[in-house]
Write a protein that holds these residues in place. Structure first.
Motif, PDB file in Angstrom:
ATOM      1  N   GLY A  76      41.017  49.076  32.438  1.00 31.23           N
ATOM      2  CA  GLY A  76      40.617  48.896  33.756  1.00 31.23           C
ATOM      3  C   GLY A  76      41.345  49.475  35.173  1.00 31.23           C
ATOM      4  N   PHE A  77      42.466  49.651  34.687  1.00 29.23           N
ATOM      5  CA  PHE A  77      43.179  49.328  36.392  1.00 29.23           C
ATOM      6  C   PHE A  77      43.617  50.668  36.498  1.00 29.23           C
ATOM      7  N   VAL A  78      43.529  50.652  38.147  1.00 27.05           N
ATOM      8  CA  VAL A  78      43.571  51.953  38.739  1.00 27.05           C
ATOM      9  C   VAL A  78      45.128  52.381  38.832  1.00 27.05           C
ATOM     10  N   MET A  79      45.781  51.011  39.077  1.00 27.69           N
ATOM     11  CA  MET A  79      47.692  51.154  39.470  1.00 27.69           C
ATOM     12  C   MET A  79      48.015  49.545  37.919  1.00 27.69           C
ATOM     13  N   ASP A  80      49.269  50.161  37.963  1.00 32.00           N
ATOM     14  CA  ASP A  80      49.360  49.049  37.049  1.00 32.00           C
ATOM     15  C   ASP A  80      50.178  47.923  37.826  1.00 32.00           C
ATOM     16  N   GLU A  81      51.048  46.115  37.606  1.00 29.74           N
ATOM     17  CA  GLU A  81      51.421  45.469  38.249  1.00 29.74           C
ATOM     18  C   GLU A  81      53.109  46.239  39.162  1.00 29.74           C
ATOM     19  N   ASP A  82      52.732  47.172  38.742  1.00 32.15           N
ATOM     20  CA  ASP A  82      54.609  47.637  39.978  1.00 32.15           C
ATOM     21  C   ASP A  82      53.678  48.769  40.511  1.00 32.15           C
ATOM     22  N   GLY A  83      52.375  48.864  40.815  1.00 29.37           N
ATOM     23  CA  GLY A  83      51.844  49.715  41.807  1.00 29.37           C
ATOM     24  C   GLY A  83      51.703  51.481  41.590  1.00 29.37           C
ATOM     25  N   ARG A  84      52.107  51.537  40.503  1.00 30.39           N
ATOM     26  CA  ARG A  84      52.106  52.788  39.171  1.00 30.39           C
ATOM     27  C   ARG A  84      50.912  53.241  38.943  1.00 30.39           C
ATOM     28  N   GLU A  90      41.115  48.542  46.407  1.00 27.32           N
ATOM     29  CA  GLU A  90      40.893  47.140  47.652  1.00 27.32           C
ATOM     30  C   GLU A  90      39.512  47.531  48.501  1.00 27.32           C
ATOM     31  N   LEU A  91      39.646  48.829  48.764  1.00 26.21           N
ATOM     32  CA  LEU A  91      38.161  49.428  49.948  1.00 26.21           C
ATOM     33  C   LEU A  91      37.267  49.254  48.916  1.00 26.21           C
ATOM     34  N   LEU A 103      46.998  52.052  28.187  1.00 26.95           N
ATOM     35  CA  LEU A 103      46.976  50.133  28.485  1.00 26.95           C
ATOM     36  C   LEU A 103      47.687  50.483  29.673  1.00 26.95           C
ATOM     37  N   VAL A 104      48.302  48.938  30.645  1.00 23.11           N
ATOM     38  CA  VAL A 104      48.644  49.276  31.285  1.00 23.11           C
ATOM     39  C   VAL A 104      49.106  47.480  31.478  1.00 23.11           C
ATOM     40  N   GLY A 105      47.960  47.163  30.993  1.00 24.92           N
ATOM     41  CA  GLY A 105      47.678  45.254  30.885  1.00 24.92           C
ATOM     42  C   GLY A 105      47.826  44.651  31.780  1.00 24.92           C
ATOM     43  N   GLY A 106      47.833  45.222  32.903  1.00 23.40           N
ATOM     44  CA  GLY A 106      47.678  44.625  34.196  1.00 23.40           C
ATOM     45  C   GLY A 106      47.082  45.339  35.463  1.00 23.40           C
ATOM     46  N   GLY A 107      47.346  44.928  36.795  1.00 22.24           N
ATOM     47  CA  GLY A 107      47.528  45.779  37.890  1.00 22.24           C
ATOM     48  C   GLY A 107      46.058  45.431  38.328  1.00 22.24           C
ATOM     49  N   THR A 108      45.616  46.136  39.218  1.00 20.48           N
ATOM     50  CA  THR A 108      44.301  46.494  40.571  1.00 20.48           C
ATOM     51  C   THR A 108      43.411  46.874  39.572  1.00 20.48           C
ATOM     52  N   PRO A 109      42.387  46.111  39.269  1.00 21.46           N
ATOM     53  CA  PRO A 109      41.243  46.982  38.765  1.00 21.46           C
ATOM     54  C   PRO A 109      40.626  47.329  39.664  1.00 21.46           C
ATOM     55  N   PHE A 110      39.990  48.286  39.079  1.00 20.51           N
ATOM     56  CA  PHE A 110      38.350  49.475  39.270  1.00 20.51           C
ATOM     57  C   PHE A 110      37.169  48.594  39.670  1.00 20.51           C
TER      58      PHE A 110
END
Length: 187
Positions: A14-22, A127-128, A149-156
């Motif tokens: 469910g993430f569009v970017m991982d915790e490093d913003g990638r 975010e928008l 699976l990236v485990g965290g970051g920015t959610p969709f």
């Protein structure tokens, strides 16, 4: 009245970017890139925040395009012609067929949806999109779920604690393992 759509690639968790913003895990296959190009073809105006704007400047005229294939050239032509609106407190200048938002997010969307047109108003950037979801203004979600699976970051999806019922309009599985889902918000 034009509908508001939110479309991005995301991970299976469910993430569009991982915790490093990638988001390098989301490099699309040719068939997935074709789907994204066809989506842009149906857009009348694209709304985005600073991060997505800075990422998508890549498609404006520049040296990178010398190595592009026909599909990338097609996408770039569509993207360059597409009217775009950037919502940012830090961006003061934009390029191409882009303008800075002149009103609040809600006011811009309400004005744009009232204008005539057959295409959609696309929301880009998580975010928008979260802000638009919190205003209950998204009509359709378009997900390209990547098999990682990236485990965290920015959610969709927005974490607004509001239940939203959806109706499945379309689904498609690609050879690359990407699954495309298209849902309408039930009102």
């Amino acid at each position: 009245m034009r509908k508001v759509t939110y479309s991005l690639a995301l991970t299976l968790d469910g993430f569009v970017m991982d915790e490093d913003g990638r988001f390098d895990w989301g490099d699309p296959s040719e068939e997935v890139f074709r789907l994204a190009t066809d989506e842009v073809r149906g857009v009348d105006v694209h709304l985005m925040g600073r991060r997505l704007y800075e990422t998508m400047v890549y498609w404006e005229p520049g040296a990178e395009e010398q190595g592009w294939g026909a599909l990338e050239q097609e996408f770039a032509e569509l993207w360059r012609a597409l009217p775009k609106v950037v919502f940012s407190e830090t961006v003061s200048e934009v390029v191409g067929n882009t303008r800075l938002a002149e009103a609040s997010l809600e006011e811009e969307i309400r004005r744009l949806t009232a204008e005539p047109g057959d295409g959609t108003i696309a929301i880009g950037g998580a975010e928008l999109a979260h802000q638009v979801a919190d205003l209950n203004l998204i009509d359709e979600y378009r997900l390209r779920i990547c098999p990682v699976l990236v485990g965290g970051g920015t959610p969709f999806f927005s974490r607004n604690n509001r239940r939203t019922h959806l109706v499945l309009l379309d689904s498609r599985t690609f050879d690359s393992g990407v699954v495309h889902l298209r849902y309408r918000v039930r009102r």
